[in-house]
Design an enzyme around this catalytic site. Structure first.
Site, PDB file in Angstrom:
ATOM      1  N   ASN A  53       0.845  -1.205   0.000  1.00 39.30           N
ATOM      2  CA  ASN A  53       0.000   0.000   0.000  1.00 39.30           C
ATOM      3  C   ASN A  53       0.875   1.249   0.000  1.00 39.30           C
ATOM      4  O   ASN A  53       1.977   1.264   0.576  1.00 39.30           O
ATOM      5  CB  ASN A  53      -0.989   0.009   1.169  1.00 39.30           C
ATOM      6  N   GLU A  55       0.503   5.322   0.779  1.00 44.39           N
ATOM      7  CA  GLU A  55      -0.358   6.386   1.311  1.00 44.39           C
ATOM      8  C   GLU A  55       0.111   7.754   0.842  1.00 44.39           C
ATOM      9  O   GLU A  55       1.126   7.890   0.151  1.00 44.39           O
ATOM     10  CB  GLU A  55      -0.384   6.279   2.845  1.00 44.39           C
ATOM     11  N   CYS A  64      -4.345   0.989  -2.255  1.00 44.10           N
ATOM     12  CA  CYS A  64      -4.196  -0.283  -1.541  1.00 44.10           C
ATOM     13  C   CYS A  64      -3.199  -1.212  -2.222  1.00 44.10           C
ATOM     14  O   CYS A  64      -3.002  -1.163  -3.445  1.00 44.10           O
ATOM     15  CB  CYS A  64      -5.534  -1.011  -1.474  1.00 44.10           C
ATOM     16  N   GLU A  66      -3.518  -4.352  -2.882  1.00 41.94           N
ATOM     17  CA  GLU A  66      -4.134  -5.247  -3.861  1.00 41.94           C
ATOM     18  C   GLU A  66      -4.239  -4.585  -5.228  1.00 41.94           C
ATOM     19  O   GLU A  66      -3.907  -5.176  -6.262  1.00 41.94           O
ATOM     20  CB  GLU A  66      -5.548  -5.661  -3.417  1.00 41.94           C
ATOM     21  N   CYS A  97     -10.765  -4.483   0.673  1.00 39.90           N
ATOM     22  CA  CYS A  97     -11.788  -3.433   0.730  1.00 39.90           C
ATOM     23  C   CYS A  97     -12.690  -3.515  -0.505  1.00 39.90           C
ATOM     24  O   CYS A  97     -12.391  -4.214  -1.480  1.00 39.90           O
ATOM     25  CB  CYS A  97     -11.134  -2.057   0.841  1.00 39.90           C
ATOM     26  N   CYS A 100     -11.099  -2.633  -3.924  1.00 44.40           N
ATOM     27  CA  CYS A 100     -10.199  -3.686  -4.411  1.00 44.40           C
ATOM     28  C   CYS A 100     -10.980  -4.903  -4.893  1.00 44.40           C
ATOM     29  O   CYS A 100     -10.601  -5.547  -5.873  1.00 44.40           O
ATOM     30  CB  CYS A 100      -9.202  -4.073  -3.336  1.00 44.40           C
TER      31      CYS A 100
HETATM   32  N1  THU Z   1      -5.217  -1.256   2.880  1.00 44.46           N
HETATM   33  C1  THU Z   1      -4.753  -2.068   1.898  1.00 44.46           C
HETATM   34  O1  THU Z   1      -3.720  -1.820   1.291  1.00 44.46           O
HETATM   35  N2  THU Z   1      -5.485  -3.171   1.603  1.00 44.46           N
HETATM   36  C2  THU Z   1      -6.579  -3.591   2.286  1.00 44.46           C
HETATM   37  O2  THU Z   1      -7.134  -4.632   1.976  1.00 44.46           O
HETATM   38  C3  THU Z   1      -7.086  -2.792   3.400  1.00 44.46           C
HETATM   39  C4  THU Z   1      -6.459  -1.471   3.582  1.00 44.46           C
HETATM   40  C5  THU Z   1      -4.414  -0.099   3.251  1.00 44.46           C
HETATM   41  C6  THU Z   1      -4.954   1.236   2.908  1.00 44.46           C
HETATM   42  C7  THU Z   1      -4.289   2.104   3.940  1.00 44.46           C
HETATM   43  O3  THU Z   1      -2.980   2.444   3.489  1.00 44.46           O
HETATM   44  C8  THU Z   1      -4.127   1.204   5.150  1.00 44.46           C
HETATM   45  O4  THU Z   1      -4.240  -0.110   4.655  1.00 44.46           O
HETATM   46  C9  THU Z   1      -5.171   1.440   6.237  1.00 44.46           C
HETATM   47  O5  THU Z   1      -6.459   1.426   5.712  1.00 44.46           O
END
Ligand code: THU
Length: 140
Positions: A53, A55, A64, A66, A97, A100
């Site tokens: 991920n 940010e 994300c 995925e 999520c 995704c």
């Molecule tokens: N996140 C993912 O990368 N994948 C998921 O399936 C759930 C959430 C990330 C997004 C964000 O950077 C952090 O996790 C918290 O939500």
């Protein structure tokens, strides 16, 4: 592999995919949530693409793990994935999520989604379980 076949979660290739997801999580850029996620996808040609991920200070721009892994695969020419592995820094496996799920549905309608965590537990799902009645390319 025919696109209509779902890879069993016990397939030995899933272990390699989970390892790739776990390794990718170490490269997450997650200074805001501190939630380091890794994902890896298995393309129908056997290649593995992994990502973490990413940010942003403008929180809503976060991407994300995925989707990053899937977009890396698609950008390398892949159009169908047979499995998606996820690693989260949690005590229990976490499911992807909603956004995704929709993107996995686009490129892996028959993919198995497998999730692992810092504990020993694992979970796996089909896309139909994650996104029943999904909107897809055939609805257009
Ligand atoms: N996140 C993912 O990368 N994948 C998921 O399936 C759930 C959430 C990330 C997004 C964000 O950077 C952090 O996790 C918290 O939500």
């Amino acid at each position: 592999m025919k696109p209509s076949m779902t890879l069993p979660a016990a397939d030995p290739r899933i272990e390699a995919l989970l390892d790739a997801a776990r390794s990718a999580s170490a490269l997450a850029y997650a200074p805001y949530s501190r939630f380091h996620v890794g994902a890896a996808v298995l393309a129908d040609d056997g290649r593995i693409f992994a990502a973490a991920n990413v940010e942003n200070a403008s929180y809503g721009l976060t991407s994300c793990a995925e989707r990053n892994a899937l977009f890396a695969a698609v950008s390398a020419g892949v159009r169908n994935v047979t499995a998606v592995a996820i690693h989260t820094p949690t005590g229990a496996p976490v499911s992807p999520c909603g956004a995704c799920r929709q993107v996995i549905r686009e490129f892996g309608p028959d993919a198995v989604v497998v999730s692992c965590c810092d504990g020993d537990a694992r979970r796996s799902w089909t896309i139909d379980e994650l996104l029943p009645g999904a909107f897809g390319p055939h609805d257009l």
